[in-house]
Design a protein around this motif. Structure first.
Motif, PDB file in Angstrom:
ATOM      1  N   HIS A   1      -1.867  18.337  11.817  1.00 12.76           N
ATOM      2  CA  HIS A   1      -0.791  17.651  11.100  1.00 12.76           C
ATOM      3  C   HIS A   1      -0.487  16.338  11.816  1.00 12.76           C
ATOM      4  CE1 HIS A   1       0.234  21.279   8.764  1.00 12.76           C
ATOM      5  NE2 HIS A   1      -0.035  21.931   9.892  1.00 12.76           N
ATOM      6  N   LEU A   2      -0.029  15.361  11.058  1.00  9.67           N
ATOM      7  CA  LEU A   2       0.446  14.115  11.643  1.00  9.67           C
ATOM      8  C   LEU A   2       1.695  13.668  10.905  1.00  9.67           C
ATOM      9  CD1 LEU A   2      -0.284  11.400   9.686  1.00  9.67           C
ATOM     10  CD2 LEU A   2      -2.586  12.020  10.428  1.00  9.67           C
ATOM     11  N   ILE A   3       2.532  12.901  11.587  1.00  7.25           N
ATOM     12  CA  ILE A   3       3.739  12.360  10.972  1.00  7.25           C
ATOM     13  C   ILE A   3       4.073  11.034  11.636  1.00  7.25           C
ATOM     14  CG2 ILE A   3       5.328  13.566  12.529  1.00  7.25           C
ATOM     15  CD1 ILE A   3       7.204  13.849  10.039  1.00  7.25           C
ATOM     16  N   GLY A   4       4.512  10.065  10.810  1.00  7.14           N
ATOM     17  CA  GLY A   4       4.843   8.755  11.348  1.00  7.14           C
ATOM     18  C   GLY A   4       5.447   7.853  10.293  1.00  7.14           C
ATOM     19  N   THR A   5       5.285   6.558  10.489  1.00  8.93           N
ATOM     20  CA  THR A   5       5.897   5.572   9.608  1.00  8.93           C
ATOM     21  C   THR A   5       4.864   4.576   9.090  1.00  8.93           C
ATOM     22  OG1 THR A   5       6.442   4.157  11.496  1.00  8.93           O
ATOM     23  CG2 THR A   5       8.125   5.730  10.763  1.00  8.93           C
ATOM     24  N   VAL A   6       5.224   3.942   7.975  1.00  2.74           N
ATOM     25  CA  VAL A   6       4.399   2.903   7.356  1.00  2.74           C
ATOM     26  C   VAL A   6       5.179   1.598   7.388  1.00  2.74           C
ATOM     27  CG1 VAL A   6       3.113   2.208   5.305  1.00  2.74           C
ATOM     28  CG2 VAL A   6       3.447   4.639   5.794  1.00  2.74           C
ATOM     29  N   SER A   7       4.582   0.536   7.938  1.00  5.18           N
ATOM     30  CA  SER A   7       5.244  -0.770   7.941  1.00  5.18           C
ATOM     31  C   SER A   7       5.051  -1.447   6.588  1.00  5.18           C
ATOM     32  CB  SER A   7       4.669  -1.650   9.050  1.00  5.18           C
ATOM     33  OG  SER A   7       3.331  -2.008   8.758  1.00  5.18           O
ATOM     34  N   ASP A   8       5.735  -2.566   6.383  1.00  4.75           N
ATOM     35  CA  ASP A   8       5.638  -3.285   5.107  1.00  4.75           C
ATOM     36  C   ASP A   8       4.218  -3.761   4.811  1.00  4.75           C
ATOM     37  OD1 ASP A   8       8.316  -2.912   4.596  1.00  4.75           O
ATOM     38  OD2 ASP A   8       8.926  -4.874   5.370  1.00  4.75           O
ATOM     39  N   ASN A   9       3.421  -4.023   5.866  1.00  5.74           N
ATOM     40  CA  ASN A   9       2.040  -4.475   5.638  1.00  5.74           C
ATOM     41  C   ASN A   9       1.035  -3.325   5.669  1.00  5.74           C
ATOM     42  OD1 ASN A   9       2.085  -3.897   8.341  1.00  5.74           O
ATOM     43  ND2 ASN A   9       1.431  -5.923   9.041  1.00  5.74           N
ATOM     44  N   GLY A  10       1.546  -2.084   5.638  1.00  6.29           N
ATOM     45  CA  GLY A  10       0.659  -0.930   5.522  1.00  6.29           C
ATOM     46  C   GLY A  10       0.156  -0.351   6.816  1.00  6.29           C
TER      47      GLY A  10
ATOM     48  N   ILE B   1       0.841  -1.195   0.000  1.00  7.93           N
ATOM     49  CA  ILE B   1       0.000   0.000   0.000  1.00  7.93           C
ATOM     50  C   ILE B   1       0.874   1.243   0.000  1.00  7.93           C
ATOM     51  CG2 ILE B   1      -1.707   1.321   1.308  1.00  7.93           C
ATOM     52  CD1 ILE B   1      -2.724  -1.331   2.446  1.00  7.93           C
ATOM     53  N   ASN B   2       0.518   2.201  -0.860  1.00  4.92           N
ATOM     54  CA  ASN B   2       1.161   3.508  -0.849  1.00  4.92           C
ATOM     55  C   ASN B   2       0.072   4.548  -0.599  1.00  4.92           C
ATOM     56  OD1 ASN B   2       2.257   6.129  -1.821  1.00  4.92           O
ATOM     57  ND2 ASN B   2       4.027   4.864  -2.353  1.00  4.92           N
ATOM     58  N   TYR B   3       0.259   5.365   0.431  1.00  4.53           N
ATOM     59  CA  TYR B   3      -0.772   6.315   0.851  1.00  4.53           C
ATOM     60  C   TYR B   3      -0.641   7.679   0.184  1.00  4.53           C
ATOM     61  CZ  TYR B   3      -1.839   2.979   4.561  1.00  4.53           C
ATOM     62  OH  TYR B   3      -2.207   1.852   5.249  1.00  4.53           O
ATOM     63  N   ASN B   4       0.387   7.862  -0.627  1.00  6.48           N
ATOM     64  CA  ASN B   4       0.632   9.179  -1.188  1.00  6.48           C
ATOM     65  C   ASN B   4      -0.551   9.656  -2.031  1.00  6.48           C
ATOM     66  OD1 ASN B   4       2.505  11.390  -1.464  1.00  6.48           O
ATOM     67  ND2 ASN B   4       2.683  10.826  -3.626  1.00  6.48           N
ATOM     68  N   GLY B   5      -1.085  10.821  -1.714  1.00  7.43           N
ATOM     69  CA  GLY B   5      -2.194  11.396  -2.466  1.00  7.43           C
ATOM     70  C   GLY B   5      -3.567  10.910  -2.053  1.00  7.43           C
ATOM     71  N   LYS B   6      -3.656   9.971  -1.123  1.00  8.00           N
ATOM     72  CA  LYS B   6      -4.951   9.444  -0.715  1.00  8.00           C
ATOM     73  C   LYS B   6      -5.637  10.409   0.259  1.00  8.00           C
ATOM     74  CE  LYS B   6      -4.019   4.525  -1.417  1.00  8.00           C
ATOM     75  NZ  LYS B   6      -4.966   4.384  -2.533  1.00  8.00           N
ATOM     76  N   ILE B   7      -6.953  10.468   0.177  1.00  2.00           N
ATOM     77  CA  ILE B   7      -7.766  11.323   1.041  1.00  2.00           C
ATOM     78  C   ILE B   7      -8.714  10.442   1.837  1.00  2.00           C
ATOM     79  CG2 ILE B   7      -9.521  13.147   1.111  1.00  2.00           C
ATOM     80  CD1 ILE B   7      -8.293  14.276  -1.441  1.00  2.00           C
ATOM     81  N   PHE B   8      -8.804  10.687   3.138  1.00  2.00           N
ATOM     82  CA  PHE B   8      -9.674   9.906   4.017  1.00  2.00           C
ATOM     83  C   PHE B   8     -10.594  10.839   4.789  1.00  2.00           C
ATOM     84  CE2 PHE B   8      -5.994   7.244   3.312  1.00  2.00           C
ATOM     85  CZ  PHE B   8      -6.523   5.968   3.192  1.00  2.00           C
ATOM     86  N   ILE B   9     -11.779  10.321   5.100  1.00  2.00           N
ATOM     87  CA  ILE B   9     -12.717  11.033   5.972  1.00  2.00           C
ATOM     88  C   ILE B   9     -13.205  10.065   7.048  1.00  2.00           C
ATOM     89  CG2 ILE B   9     -13.479  12.724   4.255  1.00  2.00           C
ATOM     90  CD1 ILE B   9     -15.924  10.974   3.762  1.00  2.00           C
ATOM     91  N   PRO B  10     -13.495  10.559   8.248  1.00  2.00           N
ATOM     92  CA  PRO B  10     -13.951   9.684   9.328  1.00  2.00           C
ATOM     93  C   PRO B  10     -15.324   9.075   9.030  1.00  2.00           C
ATOM     94  CG  PRO B  10     -13.073  11.720  10.210  1.00  2.00           C
ATOM     95  CD  PRO B  10     -13.222  11.925   8.729  1.00  2.00           C
ATOM     96  N   LYS B  11     -15.466   7.825   9.426  1.00  2.89           N
ATOM     97  CA  LYS B  11     -16.727   7.104   9.289  1.00  2.89           C
ATOM     98  C   LYS B  11     -17.324   6.795  10.650  1.00  2.89           C
ATOM     99  CE  LYS B  11     -18.406   2.614   7.542  1.00  2.89           C
ATOM    100  NZ  LYS B  11     -17.980   1.359   6.886  1.00  2.89           N
ATOM    101  N   VAL B  12     -16.483   6.376  11.610  1.00  2.00           N
ATOM    102  CA  VAL B  12     -16.904   6.047  12.976  1.00  2.00           C
ATOM    103  C   VAL B  12     -15.879   6.620  13.935  1.00  2.00           C
ATOM    104  CG1 VAL B  12     -17.400   4.199  14.609  1.00  2.00           C
ATOM    105  CG2 VAL B  12     -18.010   3.903  12.204  1.00  2.00           C
TER     106      VAL B  12
END
Length: 268
Positions: free
Chosen positions: A204-213, A158-169
């Motif tokens: 703002h948020l910052i962190g890391t992505v593991s190999d399984n996303g 999974i690559n999150y670059n450019g993805k947009i998310f909105i809260p559902k729950v």
């Protein structure tokens, strides 16, 4: 906060959590015969069998057990949080944990939904597949539904670059809602995002992505009251039937009341 596998020394704690929750909460929704059926179904012998099979998990706060969940293959069973700890996001934390465990091996999740919890499961994407009624003592009936949710495991990274998310729950102690938008960026295994909307002026948020996303990050934002809120989060991706991502999040405020919570974000 810690979730661990239960041992036989936890039998009394697990039984107390289950019984206190059923007697306090279920009596508001079910007649006495149905409540007694629940208590009998979740008897000490059945809990002990599940502990021996290593299917039972305990949620602790400062080494005090306050919640439990049982996982049997792709089924979530016996998910309870002590009444005095409800409404603080701990049920969502246990549900996220159980879903993550199941998603490592299976492509669907099944559970029995009682009346108090059905609306929660509907919001989290579960669908009713069967409805049942059981005649209990005194001519009382117990009604419940079997619900399922499909989990599609992606074989690609999974690559999150450019993805947009909105809260559902969201937990009640969250400050984001359906008006909050998250814009994600990724370079190598580094993730960052901007978010705003609803109660959030800018974040703002910052962190890391593991190999399984899986995402591990810290976040900070200013809310409408002019307060700066800071927290940490672990976010686990699930791939939906349409190929979009759903992020199941477990988070904790690092200032203010330092409470924990859970959220689900969905990709636009």
């Amino acid at each position: 906060m810690n979730i661990r596998s239960a041992s036989l020394t936890d039998l009394g704690f697990v039984k107390d959590i289950v019984y206190e929750t059923i007697q306090t909460i279920y009596s508001r929704y079910y007649p006495k015969g149905a409540v007694n059926f629940f208590l009998s179904h979740h008897c000490e012998a059945n809990i002990e069998t599940d502990i021996i099979s290593q299917n039972v998990f305990v949620l602790e706060i400062e080494a005090v057990p306050i919640g439990t969940v049982t996982i049997k293959e792709f089924e979530i069973c016996r998910l309870f949080v002590l009444p005095q700890y409800q409404g603080k996001g701990y049920g969502g934390v246990l549900l996220n944990f159980a879903e993550r465990v199941i998603a490592n091996k299976y492509t669907k999740i099944r559970l029995d939904a009682s009346l108090p919890a059905k609306e929660i499961y509907l919001r989290r994407g579960y669908k009713e597949i069967e409805s049942h009624s059981i005649l209990t003592e005194n001519g009382d009936y117990l009604f419940y539904d079997i619900m399922e949710k499909s989990i599609f495991i992606s074989n690609s990274k999974i690559n999150y670059n450019g993805k947009i998310f909105i809260p559902k729950v969201n937990s009640e102690n969250s400050e984001v809602d359906e008006e909050t938008m998250f814009q994600y960026h990724q370079s190598s295994n580094i993730l960052w995002a901007e978010y705003a909307g609803g109660e959030v002026i800018r974040g703002h948020l910052i962190g890391t992505v593991s190999d399984n996303g899986v995402l591990d990050f810290h976040y900070q934002h200013m809310n409408e009251k002019g307060q700066i809120r800071i927290g940490q989060c672990r976010s686990t991706p699930h791939v939906l039937e349409n190929g979009k991502l759903e992020l199941h999040e477990e988070w904790q405020w690092l200032n203010g009341d330092k409470s924990v919570g859970s959220s689900i974000l969905i990709e636009r």
